[in-house]
Design an enzyme around this catalytic site. Structure first.
Site, PDB file in Angstrom:
ATOM      1  N   LYS A  93      12.396  -2.284  -0.975  1.00 37.99           N
ATOM      2  CA  LYS A  93      12.937  -3.097   0.135  1.00 37.99           C
ATOM      3  C   LYS A  93      11.902  -2.469   1.421  1.00 37.99           C
ATOM      4  O   LYS A  93      11.622  -1.308   1.536  1.00 37.99           O
ATOM      5  CB  LYS A  93      14.178  -2.576  -0.053  1.00 37.99           C
ATOM      6  N   SER A 168      22.855  -5.862   2.717  1.00 42.48           N
ATOM      7  CA  SER A 168      21.507  -6.371   3.412  1.00 42.48           C
ATOM      8  C   SER A 168      20.378  -6.619   2.055  1.00 42.48           C
ATOM      9  O   SER A 168      19.577  -7.239   2.625  1.00 42.48           O
ATOM     10  CB  SER A 168      21.333  -5.165   4.063  1.00 42.48           C
ATOM     11  N   SER A 192      24.916  -2.770  -0.531  1.00 44.72           N
ATOM     12  CA  SER A 192      24.176  -4.054  -0.227  1.00 44.72           C
ATOM     13  C   SER A 192      23.192  -4.043  -1.255  1.00 44.72           C
ATOM     14  O   SER A 192      22.272  -4.889  -1.187  1.00 44.72           O
ATOM     15  CB  SER A 192      22.744  -3.154   1.186  1.00 44.72           C
TER      16      SER A 192
HETATM   17  N1  GLN Z   1      27.179  -4.816   3.883  1.00 45.11           N
HETATM   18  C1  GLN Z   1      27.824  -3.696   4.548  1.00 45.11           C
HETATM   19  C2  GLN Z   1      27.189  -3.464   6.459  1.00 45.11           C
HETATM   20  O1  GLN Z   1      26.978  -4.081   6.294  1.00 45.11           O
HETATM   21  C3  GLN Z   1      26.589  -2.882   4.035  1.00 45.11           C
HETATM   22  C4  GLN Z   1      25.401  -2.249   3.993  1.00 45.11           C
HETATM   23  C5  GLN Z   1      24.651  -1.480   3.527  1.00 45.11           C
HETATM   24  O2  GLN Z   1      24.420  -0.931   2.223  1.00 45.11           O
HETATM   25  N2  GLN Z   1      23.430  -1.102   4.099  1.00 45.11           N
HETATM   26  O3  GLN Z   1      27.594  -1.897   6.836  1.00 45.11           O
END
Ligand code: GLN
Length: 501
Positions: A93, A168, A192
């Protein structure tokens, strides 16, 4: 499945992109196949389909092949593999720093940014002999649930190109689901890793907070961020978990406890026997209106299967989970507003407006105005507001209290159960464009994944079968206590084995 050319194919001896990481490692280590040809096969797959999927922001073919050849040469010289995954390529990532590839966090702010140092996770991968195929797409600075907040365009779900792979870390999960990589790394601040895993029929683990180093992981919300492993099988995920986890003196929140024996647990779970295992079903997640019918049906079938494998299901009462969403979307923006202050056009990445006519303050604000996307700006503003004089007690402090209560709910539940199960997401993959203009509905998609991040405990999403109404993947979420990551693998591997029958 087979008529979709974007999904990883059925296991085929002559196509390495269909093999598991464990199989690839075994044959590379016995020198029946080479890491170079395996790495090349994945690079070819990336060339063939990634223009349509957009899982990668950067592909490092030469560097990956050089790492693969190093592994092959060492094995040819009679050396032992440097890790159980030596020679098996991986997708990283784009939130972990790398000295040989740009680290952008899918933001314009860091376009072309080359880090002077490797993240600890990156270093561990290199030391383990794992070739890094490239850096994967994500929501900007890991804020989002669809990859649509990437400044470089979204990733498509290989199951249906009109849909999101989740976020994400959608790039990493899409790469796995399409056979562009057998292993990938994500980060999970609020879901994410688990959420894209559920939407793409892959496995993803959010390890216990503090067990995977955050050094060189570009910060979103430091008290929540945690790197973790993803793959297509539970065993592959466990093998990668043991490569990246462990104490790091460069991260002040890094745990000194020994890493839970996750590979051993995954192997034990493969028998499929769950006799004696008590699994909690969260009362507050039952009969949730947000749950799509087909996801609920798949989840209920998953519960029946677990019971038929010997698990005992016990309802657990976690009243404070109802407030997880509110607490998370306060704590996270507060930490974001502080962490992202470093992107000031002076120290990292892009600088805009530096044409001799603007003051330093103006350059800073022009850079931030042009460099950050709308969701990142929204969270910086929310966090700055919530932390302002006069609001701190009412918002941040209150949210921290809720966070403690959620941790207590977990602790109480784990007095009676070994692990907790829940759906990973309320629905299957939604259409690109469907939620992007409605932040609240995007936030609601995190309903089931947020509580465990707030509590610092661990969780896994494992494929739960297709939803009957959309024919798209669902995920079964398994949650474990702090430092009980092995339980995720024990239950996850057993469940996976039970489904395969
Ligand atoms: N969807 C969540 C957010 O927007 C989780 C993001 C993540 O785990 N980086 O914060």
């Amino acid at each position: 499945m087979s008529d979709n050319k974007y999904l990883v194919g059925a296991r085929d001896d002559s196509d390495f992109t269909t093999w598991t990481a464990a199989e690839l490692a075994e044959k590379i280590h016995s020198r029946e196949i080479s890491s170079e040809e395996v790495t090349q096969a994945h690079l070819d797959r990336i060339s063939d389909i990634d223009a349509d999927i957009h899982a990668f922001l950067h592909v490092g073919g030469d560097e990956a092949l050089a790492a693969a050849v190093n592994v092959d040469n060492a094995l040819a010289n009679g050396e032992h593999p440097t890790s159980p995954l030596a020679g098996v390529p991986l997708a990283l990532k784009d939130v972990f720093t790398t000295t040989d590839a740009p680290t952008t966090c899918a933001s314009k702010m860091l376009e072309g940014y080359m880090s002077p140092y490797d993240a600890t996770v990156t270093l561990r991968l290199r030391a383990a002999g794992i070739p890094i195929l490239g850096k994967t797409n994500m929501d900007e600075f890991a804020m989002g649930s669809s990859t649509e907040n990437s400044a470089y365009g979204p990733t498509k779900n290989p199951w249906d190109l009109e849909r999101t792979p989740g976020g994400s870390g959608g790039g990493s999960s899409a790469a796995l689901a399409s056979g562009m990589a057998p292993l990938a790394i994500g980060t999970d601040t609020g879901g994410s890793i688990r959420q894209p895993a559920a939407l793409t029929n892959t496995v993803g683990v959010k390890p216990t907070y503090g067990t995977v180093s955050r050094y060189g992981l570009v910060a979103c919300a430091s008290s929540l961020d945690q790197g973790g492993p993803t793959a297509r099988t539970v065993l592959d995920t466990a093998l990668l978990h043991e490569v990246i986890a462990g104490h790091d003196s460069h991260d002040s929140t890094s745990s000194t406890r020994p890493i839970a024996p996750v590979v051993e647990a995954a192997k034990a779970g493969a028998s499929g026997d769950l006799t004696g295992m008590k699994l909690g079903v969260v009362k507050q997640f039952q009969h949730n209106d947000a749950l799509q019918d087909g996801v609920l049906a798949a989840y209920e079938a998953n519960l029946e299967q677990l019971q038929s494998q010997g698990a005992e299901l016990v309802e657990v009462d976690c009243p404070n989970f109802d407030h997880a969403m509110n607490a998370y979307y306060l704590i996270l923006p507060c930490e974001v507003s502080s962490n992202l202050a470093r992107f000031d056009g002076m120290r990292y990445g892009q600088r805009r407006g530096d044409d001799g006519t603007h003051s330093a303050d103006e350059v800073m604000s022009i850079t931030r105005e042009e460099g950050f996307g709308p969701e990142v700006k929204r969270r910086i503003m929310l966090g700055t507001y919530a932390l302002s004089v006069g609001y701190y007690d009412a918002y941040y402090l209150q949210a921290q209290r809720v966070r403690n209560l959620i941790a207590q709910d977990f602790a109480k539940a784990y007095e009676t159960v070994d692990a907790i199960v829940a759906p990973t997401t309320p629905t299957t993959a939604f259409k690109l464009g469907e939620k992007v203009d409605d932040p609240l509905s995007m936030y609601l998609f995190d309903l089931f994944t947020l509580p465990l991040n707030l509590a610092g405990v661990c969780g896994m999403s494992v494929p739960g079968g297709l939803a009957s109404d959309t024919n798209l993947p669902t995920g079964l979420q398994i949650m474990g206590p702090a430092h009980g990551d092995d339980r995720l693998y024990r239950v996850g591997a057993a469940f996976e084995a039970g489904r395969a029958k």
